[in-house]
Design a protein around this motif. Structure first.
Motif, PDB file in Angstrom:
ATOM      1  N   ARG A   1       0.822  -1.201   0.000  1.00 40.13           N
ATOM      2  CA  ARG A   1       0.000   0.000   0.000  1.00 40.13           C
ATOM      3  C   ARG A   1       0.859   1.255   0.000  1.00 40.13           C
ATOM      4  N   LEU A   2       1.908   1.215   0.770  1.00 38.40           N
ATOM      5  CA  LEU A   2       2.805   2.369   0.836  1.00 38.40           C
ATOM      6  C   LEU A   2       3.455   2.611  -0.521  1.00 38.40           C
TER       7      LEU A   2
ATOM      8  N   PRO B   1       2.070  10.315  10.179  1.00 34.65           N
ATOM      9  CA  PRO B   1       2.990  11.223   9.459  1.00 34.65           C
ATOM     10  C   PRO B   1       3.047  10.936   7.963  1.00 34.65           C
ATOM     11  N   ILE B   2       2.897   9.685   7.583  1.00 42.29           N
ATOM     12  CA  ILE B   2       2.905   9.378   6.148  1.00 42.29           C
ATOM     13  C   ILE B   2       1.691  10.030   5.494  1.00 42.29           C
ATOM     14  N   HIS B   3       0.559   9.837   6.135  1.00 42.27           N
ATOM     15  CA  HIS B   3      -0.661  10.433   5.603  1.00 42.27           C
ATOM     16  C   HIS B   3      -0.547  11.950   5.576  1.00 42.27           C
TER      17      HIS B   3
ATOM     18  N   ALA C   1      12.976   6.307   0.256  1.00 42.01           N
ATOM     19  CA  ALA C   1      11.890   5.659  -0.471  1.00 42.01           C
ATOM     20  C   ALA C   1      10.558   6.320  -0.193  1.00 42.01           C
ATOM     21  N   VAL C   2      10.392   6.824   1.023  1.00 39.70           N
ATOM     22  CA  VAL C   2       9.074   7.325   1.433  1.00 39.70           C
ATOM     23  C   VAL C   2       9.015   8.838   1.449  1.00 39.70           C
ATOM     24  N   VAL C   3      10.035   9.473   1.959  1.00 42.79           N
ATOM     25  CA  VAL C   3       9.980  10.922   2.160  1.00 42.79           C
ATOM     26  C   VAL C   3      10.600  11.687   1.001  1.00 42.79           C
ATOM     27  N   ALA C   4      11.687  11.195   0.471  1.00 45.68           N
ATOM     28  CA  ALA C   4      12.432  11.959  -0.539  1.00 45.68           C
ATOM     29  C   ALA C   4      11.576  12.327  -1.751  1.00 45.68           C
ATOM     30  N   PRO C   5      10.798  11.387  -2.319  1.00 54.43           N
ATOM     31  CA  PRO C   5       9.972  11.810  -3.483  1.00 54.43           C
ATOM     32  C   PRO C   5       8.991  12.913  -3.110  1.00 54.43           C
TER      33      PRO C   5
END
Lengths: 270, 565
Positions: A21-22, B267-269, B19-23
């Motif tokens: 999902r991520l 925080p991701i959301h 992978a998660v924050v940089a883009p």
């Protein structure tokens, strides 16, 4: 937490936070911002302009040089002055009244006295994509000793019917400006005349040395939507009154025209 | 700026910020620095049109026509790159924006009937504009072509005749004569033809059927429209008369989780929500109607290439203006008596409203020398270019505040005075419609081409020139202003411009004069013309072409506060 409105995946506490999902969310975010659709742009139209100018020919009836084109009689009917030769029996005249709403006192189109009539100049545009009719401006100069101006000017914008495109009875009228009497000066204060500080200079009439004088109509931001594949007809109708009325004769011949039609067209992909 | 990238999440490994924050951070940075470019947009092109209006084309233009390539209606135009992309060598590089021809349409007025329209040469002027239901349909057979050639400015050894055909279509007259459904306007869409921005293009309309010994016809209110698309461009940062008000950006904050912290949905959301809100609030760019900027801007490309094609001298006189003193030469109106051709000059002027801001980059004058020999009444000679060394075309573009305003003044933005001797210093191109054209004969001037395309230099401050074919100033902004945007930079030698940030219209003037006299050597009106056939305005008139930028916009009124529409 407020929902994400532009992406499928939603994340909330106490829900699964797995890699698939991520990964999908980040993929969708990057893909969206690499191909942002127009709906996410605050401004997504661009202006296009149709500029039409016209010097009317000489109105001297004895001159063999001139004629009144592109102005033509407003009424299509079986009259030696409007039709050359015979009219086909099978079809006849299909649009006797191709422009409507132009009646003025003292002119009976169906029973015209000698010397009176109404004339129309019609330009036709085709717009393949949905478009917005934004502006229509017409200036008619009165400079250098002009002896009169067009009276009772009509400006009409029609859109053909999508099914029966040649039946003007079904045309939609998008813009209709009627019976304008163009006696206004271009500037509210006629005493406010600057030095002509633009080259080349304009020759001014000694009696009325005004830099800008004449008829001005400037309709802006009309915001009239036009459908895809629209056939749009922009018509200017002028009246020629009977001689006895004392009004303007040969109105097509007295004013140079500048017409600016503005439409807004959407941005497009490559 | 390049497209945004990301790395796929590798399974079975530690989740890293790259992978998660940089883009998300990269996107937020682009939004916050107004760097969203055309590579990030799904619709990154804007249309522009070359619209050509000719009041009437009639049979006299085709009386001398005997074969394809003979006398035809022809009109040139140019679409050079804007100043910031202009290359004086004329080379199209990888980054040179290129117009793409998408659509061509042609229309004329048939009085909404399946009939042809007669012209004045049939019997008399009184016959012009009548409906003729009985004509042979071939009288309205049209051939519409768009051709091109490399400009004389880049190669002055080549022929005047175009050597490339962009598109061509034969339209049978019967297409205009159905009572049920006429193909008027006639349209071709989906052309998708890239064109070279350093070429001159010419519309050629062949309609020889308008003339025959027994019947003559006209095409009233002829309208030809070429629709192109062009990549969105960035707004000018250096221009004359430019609003000094600066824009602002907004900061988009992406939180960076601490190293070794527990992965949490919130925080991701929230990070994604920052970007989601940016989309929902719509990305801003492009000036408002009053010249102000949005409250905050995200787009780097917010302007569009635009062309104003302004017909000058159209339908003037006998559809041509020649030196014959027996012809009717009327000055801009219908005075009680013809003016003295030798002491009075002839000028044309047109005022065009500015509903949105316009940044002028290039200005050109297309000088028409076309006109076939005709036996019409009155008979006209084949056109020759003027040969008088003292004759000049004076052409100017200005912006003004005045109509419907409290103030009234002009500011010059482009001007040039051309004589036979001086015009070579401003010539962009010389072009003829075909090798066997019979529109223009060389005459005493020795110049046999149909049209000249001349550059009108923008006013300039010599210490800070712009870019173009010849020396000229930087682009010039013009548009309405309020207290938010009337403060402007200099314009030419004026700081600020005479119009003081309140421009509402632009005006184009064209003056033809000869202090020795415009007419021929007739005893009554002696002048400097080489012959009766010297043509000051060819059939169909001259043109002024203005090239510039206009901002992305919205219909209706937009506010100055940056509120969304």
């Amino acid at each position: 937490m407020a929902s994400l409105r532009n992406f499928f995946d939603q994340f909330a506490n106490k829900t699964t936070l797995d890699g698939n999902r991520l990964d999908r969310l980040i993929r969708d975010v990057v893909a969206k911002f690499n191909a942002i659709p127009p709906k996410h742009m605050a401004k997504r139209w661009v202006e296009s302009r149709y500029i039409m100018t016209l010097h009317p020919p000489d109105s001297n009836a004895t001159s063999s040089n001139q004629d009144k084109l592109p102005f033509m009689g407003i009424d299509n009917w079986d009259n030696p002055g409007e039709v050359e030769g015979a009219i086909p029996d099978t079809t006849g005249i299909t649009n006797q009244w191709r422009i409507k709403g132009t009646n003025v006192p003292a002119i009976d189109i169906e029973d015209m006295a000698a010397g009176d009539n109404q004339y129309a100049w019609t330009s036709t545009l085709y717009l393949d994509q949905p478009t917005i009719l934004d502006g229509l401006a017409a200036t008619l100069y009165a400079n250098d000793g002009w002896v009169g101006l067009i009276e009772d000017l009509f400006i009409i914008v029609q859109v053909d019917d999508v099914y029966l495109r040649e039946d003007r009875d079904l045309s939609q009228v998008a813009v209709y400006k009627f019976k304008a009497t163009p006696t206004s000066n271009a500037t509210p204060d006629v005493t406010l005349q600057p030095t002509d500080n633009m080259d080349p200079p304009v020759d001014l009439d000694a009696a009325t040395p005004t830099l800008l004088n004449g008829y001005w109509v400037d309709m802006r931001h009309m915001n009239v939507p036009l459908p895809a594949k629209a056939r749009v007809r922009v018509s200017f109708v002028v009246s020629r009154y009977p001689i006895v009325s004392g009004k303007t004769q040969a109105p097509w011949a007295l004013n140079p025209w500048t017409v600016t039609l503005s439409v807004l067209e959407g941005i497009t992909n490559g | 700026m390049a497209k945004f990238t990301r790395s796929s999440l590798s399974r079975g490994t530690r989740l890293v910020r790259q992978a998660v924050v940089a883009p998300l951070q990269a996107i937020a940075t682009a939004l916050g620095s107004a760097s969203i470019g055309k590579e990030h947009l799904s619709h990154a092109y804007a249309p522009f049109r070359i619209n050509l209006f000719i009041p009437t084309v009639d049979s006299e233009l085709y009386e001398a026509w005997t074969r394809p390539g003979d006398t035809s209606l022809c009109i040139p135009f140019v679409m050079p790159p804007l100043q910031d992309a202009f290359d004086t060598s004329g080379k199209v590089g990888q980054s040179t924006p290129t117009p793409i021809l998408d659509e061509v349409s042609v229309s004329f007025d048939q009085r909404s009937e399946p009939a042809m329209i007669t012209d004045r040469h049939r019997t008399s002027v009184l016959t012009a504009g009548r409906l003729d239901f009985n004509a042979d349909s071939s009288a309205y057979d049209l051939k519409l072509s768009l051709v091109s050639k490399r400009q004389w400015y880049f190669d002055n050894t080549q022929s005047d005749v175009p050597d490339r055909e962009v598109m061509s279509v034969d339209i049978p007259g019967v297409a205009f004569l159905s009572a049920i459904d006429r193909t008027n306007p006639f349209v071709l869409t989906g052309l998708n033809r890239p064109v070279n921005p350093y070429h001159t293009y010419m519309l050629i309309l062949e309609s020889p059927g308008l003339y025959s010994a027994s019947a003559t016809y006209a095409l009233p209110a002829l309208q030809v429209s070429f629709k192109f698309r062009y990549p969105l461009v960035s707004a000018d940062t250096e221009a004359q008369n430019f609003p000094t008000v600066t824009g602002s950006t907004k900061t988009y904050t992406i939180s960076n989780p601490a190293s070794a912290s527990i992965i949490n949905a919130t925080p991701i959301h929230n990070n994604v929500k920052v970007l989601d809100d940016a989309l929902s609030n719509k990305l801003q760019g492009g000036r408002n109607l009053d010249g102000s900027l949005p409250a905050n801007t995200q787009l780097a490309v917010e302007d569009c290439y635009t062309v104003y094609a302004i017909p000058m001298w159209s339908n003037f006189g006998n559809r041509r203006l020649i030196a014959d003193s027996d012809q009717l030469l009327y000055h801009f109106g219908i005075p009680a008596a013809p003016l003295n051709h030798n002491t009075d000059n002839y000028y044309d002027r047109h005022v065009i409203p500015l509903s949105r801001s316009f940044v002028l980059h290039h200005a050109f004058a297309c000088v028409n020398r076309c006109g076939p020999a005709t036996t019409s009444i009155p008979p006209m000679p084949q056109s020759t270019p003027p040969s008088s060394g003292t004759m000049s075309h004076k052409i100017g573009v200005g912006m003004l505040v005045g109509p419907q305003a409290d103030n009234f003044t002009y500011q010059q933005v482009a001007y040039q005075d051309f004589t036979i001797a001086s015009k070579v210093g401003y010539t962009v191109d010389r072009i003829s419609s075909s090798p066997n054209q019979v529109m223009t004969t060389a005459g005493l001037s020795g110049e046999g081409w149909n049209w000249e395309v001349l550059n009108l230099p923008l006013v300039t401050v010599p210490a800070d020139p712009g870019t173009g074919y010849y020396t000229q100033g930087k682009p010039i902004y013009m548009g309405r202003g309020t207290s938010l945007s009337t403060a402007r930079s200099h314009c030419g030698g004026n700081a600020p411009a005479n119009t003081d940030g309140q421009e509402s219209h632009l005006e184009v003037r064209w003056r033809i004069e000869d202090p020795v006299g415009l007419t021929d050597f007739a005893a009554t009106f002696p002048g400097a013309a080489g012959s009766t056939a010297d043509t000051y305005v060819g059939y169909g008139g001259h043109w002024v072409i203005l090239i510039g930028k206009t901002p992305l916009t919205n219909p209706g009124h937009d506010s100055t506060s940056g509120l969304l529409i």
